[in-house]
Scaffold this motif. Structure first.
Motif: not given
Length: 304
Positions: A13-33
């Motif tokens: 997850i850390g490797a993936a989010v490192r290259v994402m903007p924070l808005t996308m990180v929040r959306a992906c995290g929400g989907a994961f949750g």
């Protein structure tokens, strides 16, 4: 093996989010949750039960919606904490709006140390990182994670902006030293404990709550500053430092219990405003008589 697999997942997850903007990180995290909420039936059931007892006047549909949003929030919290920890200090500060900072500054000016009251609500980990940058580093009372690999990773994140982590062994002496040096100590008061607790009212039910914060405040005269963080659009955060919680009078029959109740009331106020930001999947209430509740009329359709 389970610990290694959990650690590998977080590293991925850390490797993936490192290259994402924070808005996308929040959306992906929400989907994961939300995905986890469908898989983790045990914790979903705990959350639904807690919500039913805390909000009996709300419909089952409303409570299920809060539960789903809660899982999405904590998925986002995991992703966003990892991402936030990779930012520069300048970028971290640029991502936060601070409200009530004067309350924290005035507390430090009293010279007796500051007890930062918080809970498993909103973005408490990110709040701690940012507090060290825009104010000063603090000590954070915490318990070790069961997974030693994730524990080491989380400790690196928590201390990356200068904070220190205080664990249970020798915690009282360390916290007294920090307060004696006019430093701040953050304590989360919303998890069930088996020792050093007082029973207070939380959402109309008795909850065993740590007495450490109240006992330290009464012993040292340190200010108690409620501190919470909420999401803002665009991958930003609002950090709130509320007015200090007043200490009970010296002749109060049980000052520790009274102050613990006052602190719990503040936490409950924030949770009632934004219930999806609190950790409903934790078995917070375990003592006392719990009234019988009728079954959730939406349980069958959701597989609960």
């Amino acid at each position: 093996m389970r610990y290694r697999l959990e650690y590998a997942l977080v590293v991925l997850i850390g490797a993936a989010v490192r290259v994402m903007p924070l808005t996308m990180v929040r959306a992906c995290g929400g989907a994961f949750g939300r995905l986890v909420s469908h898989i983790d039936r045990s914790h979903r059931n705990i959350a639904i039960d807690n919500l039913a007892r805390a909000f009996p006047s709300r419909s089952p549909r409303e409570r299920r919606a809060i539960c789903g949003a809660m899982f999405a929030h904590f998925g986002g919290l995991l992703f966003e904490l990892i991402k936030f920890s990779t930012l520069s200090r300048e970028d971290m500060l640029a991502r936060v709006d601070v409200v009530g900072e004067e309350h924290l500054r005035q507390a430090y000016q009293r010279g007796r140390g500051v007890l930062i009251l918080t809970g498993h609500f909103g973005y408490w980990e990110i709040h701690g990182l940012a507090t060290a940058l825009h104010m000063r580093p603090i000590g954070v009372l915490a318990r070790p994670l069961d997974n030693p690999y994730l524990h080491a990773m989380l400790e690196r994140i928590r201390t990356s902006t200068g904070n220190t982590v205080i664990y249970r062994q020798g915690a009282l002496r360390k916290m007294l030293r920090e307060l004696g040096q006019n430093e701040g100590v953050a304590i989360l008061i919303d998890q069930h404990l088996h020792s050093d607790t007082v029973s207070v009212d939380f959402f109309g039910r008795r909850a065993a709550t740590t007495s450490a914060l109240a006992a330290l405040a009464i012993r040292t005269g340190a200010s108690v500053i409620p501190s919470f963080s909420m999401p803002l659009p665009g991958g930003r955060y609002r950090l709130v430092y509320d007015r200090p919680v007043p200490l009970p009078p010296e002749d109060a029959p049980d000052a520790v219990a009274e102050l613990t109740q006052r602190c719990t009331d503040v936490l409950e106020m924030y949770v009632r405003r934004d219930p999806h930001l609190w950790l409903w999947m934790h078995r917070r209430w375990r003592d006392g008589v719990i009234p019988h509740l009728p079954p959730d009329d939406g349980a069958a359709e959701n597989g609960v």
